[in-house]
Design a protein around this motif. Structure first.
Motif, short mmCIF file in Angstrom:
data_model
loop_
_atom_site.label_atom_id
_atom_site.label_comp_id
_atom_site.label_asym_id
_atom_site.label_seq_id
_atom_site.Cartn_x
_atom_site.Cartn_y
_atom_site.Cartn_z
N GLY A 114 17.27 42.27 46.53
CA GLY A 114 17.59 40.94 46.05
C GLY A 114 17.67 40.86 44.54
N LEU A 115 16.74 41.53 43.86
CA LEU A 115 16.76 41.53 42.40
C LEU A 115 17.98 42.25 41.86
N VAL A 116 18.28 43.42 42.44
CA VAL A 116 19.45 44.19 41.98
C VAL A 116 20.73 43.41 42.22
N LEU A 123 26.26 40.13 36.22
CA LEU A 123 27.08 41.05 35.43
C LEU A 123 28.55 41.03 35.88
N LEU A 124 28.78 40.97 37.20
CA LEU A 124 30.14 41.04 37.71
C LEU A 124 30.87 39.70 37.63
N VAL A 125 30.16 38.63 37.90
CA VAL A 125 30.81 37.32 37.99
C VAL A 125 30.58 36.47 36.74
N LEU A 130 29.92 31.46 38.12
CA LEU A 130 29.02 31.04 39.21
C LEU A 130 28.94 29.53 39.28
N GLU A 131 28.92 28.87 38.12
CA GLU A 131 28.94 27.41 38.11
C GLU A 131 30.24 26.89 38.72
N GLN A 156 43.81 27.11 47.43
CA GLN A 156 44.33 28.03 46.42
C GLN A 156 44.12 27.48 45.02
N ALA A 157 44.30 26.16 44.85
CA ALA A 157 44.09 25.55 43.54
C ALA A 157 42.62 25.61 43.13
N LEU A 158 41.73 25.46 44.09
CA LEU A 158 40.30 25.46 43.76
C LEU A 158 39.80 26.86 43.38
N VAL A 159 40.32 27.89 44.06
CA VAL A 159 39.80 29.24 43.84
C VAL A 159 40.65 30.05 42.87
N ALA A 160 41.70 29.42 42.33
CA ALA A 160 42.63 30.18 41.49
C ALA A 160 41.95 30.81 40.29
N GLU A 161 40.97 30.11 39.71
CA GLU A 161 40.33 30.59 38.49
C GLU A 161 39.13 31.49 38.76
N LEU A 162 38.79 31.69 40.02
CA LEU A 162 37.63 32.51 40.35
C LEU A 162 38.02 33.99 40.37
N PRO A 163 37.09 34.88 39.94
CA PRO A 163 37.37 36.33 39.96
C PRO A 163 37.19 36.89 41.36
N ALA A 164 38.19 36.72 42.20
CA ALA A 164 38.07 37.09 43.61
C ALA A 164 37.73 38.56 43.81
N GLY A 165 38.36 39.43 43.01
CA GLY A 165 38.10 40.86 43.16
C GLY A 165 36.65 41.21 42.90
N ARG A 166 36.07 40.65 41.84
CA ARG A 166 34.68 40.96 41.52
C ARG A 166 33.71 40.34 42.53
#
Length: 294
Positions: A114-116, A123-125, A130-131, A156-166
């Motif tokens: 959980g900690l890792v 680090l990734l997101v 996250l907010e 699609q509009a809501l998640v467009a700015e999220l780093p989906a790959g990471r």
């Protein structure tokens, strides 16, 4: 008994069959122990909802009690395997055996994972993303609660700015971490309780045994998932009837107790069988052994 056996892939099915065989030997007694565990967990959740200030503390207590209660179920399963009755007092057998600290050590892999994963998520997101992810989740929940269904364009509009790959990479790492934790604790509790191994040593034994028998473990996990779905479907049918007769709240409690009454003794029996076959542990009486020994 420290020698780890190499077993064929088909032996994974024998572990699950052993769990079913032991549960059939004493369905009411073992089911009552599982249901008692489920009742305690449900009461804790209910109290936590009624008194939010205590929710975190109560959840921590349930988490800490988990390894001890599972050890108690394992002890009851062994009693049934040797032709003796399972009793409610067996749930606290780990306490009477003086193995509480060693059993609690089996929570360390989960805490470490959980900690890792938490650090990797940051680090990734990143905190800002996250907010944003939390805001997207709230908006989707609001749409669902209002009875509206989000269109593909809205999603699609809501998640467009999220780093989906990471985010997907982090989810993959989470799956890897969950598998690693499962391998580490799979047969660690019987090693602690029956073989009197130290907690860290028992987890090391479990990890080595699983790594040496990955095909058997894969077969067991696959069949266990199928069995869980079948049990869930059966419980769901009962829950629908209960809901019609007594309401949703009673149906929820019945579903929780039934699932715990079947799944936990079944899992304990499967782990007990796997411990015997992987480490050459004690043999149960012939009436039981004939059902799952090759």
């Amino acid at each position: 008994m420290d020698t780890i056996r190499r077993l064929p892939a088909s032996d994974g099915a024998e572990w699950l069959l052993g769990g079913f065989a032991l549960l059939r030997r004493a369905p009411l007694a073992l089911g009552a122990l599982g249901a008692l565990w489920g009742l305690l967990a449900s009461l804790v959740v209910t109290v936590g909802l009624a008194v939010p200030a205590l929710a975190t503390v109560l959840q921590l207590l349930v988490a800490l009690a988990g390894p001890v209660l599972f050890a108690g179920l394992l002890w009851a399963v062994r009693e049934v395997a040797h032709g003796r009755p399972a009793q409610p007092a067996h749930l606290l057998q780990g306490v009477r055996e003086g193995r509480v600290s060693q059993l609690l050590a089996t929570l360390l892999p989960q805490v470490a994972a959980g900690l890792v994963l938490g650090v990797l998520l940051l680090l990734l997101v990143g905190s800002q993303q996250l907010e944003k992810l939390a805001e997207v989740s709230q908006q989707l929940n609001a749409l669902a609660q209002s009875g509206q269904q989000a269109t593909p364009e809205q999603v699609q509009a809501l998640v467009a700015e999220l780093p989906a790959g990471r985010i997907l990479l982090w989810l993959l790492l989470g799956v890897v971490a969950a598998v690693a934790v499962a391998l580490t604790v799979f047969v660690s509790v019987p090693r602690i309780l029956f073989d009197r191994r130290d907690g860290l040593q028992a987890m090391g034994d479990s990890l080595r045994a699983c790594m040496h028998n990955l095909p058997a473990l894969a077969v067991f996990l696959l069949l266990a998932v199928v069995a869980m779905f079948a049990i869930y479907f059966a419980v769901l049918l009962v829950t629908v009837v209960v809901q019609l007769l007594a309401g949703a709240l009673v149906a929820m409690w019945v579903a929780q107790l039934l699932m715990m009454a079947v799944l936990m003794p079944l899992l304990a029996g499967a782990v007990y069988t796997a411990w015997i076959r992987l480490f050459g542990g004690e043999a149960p009486d012939t009436a039981v052994a004939g059902r799952f020994e090759a």
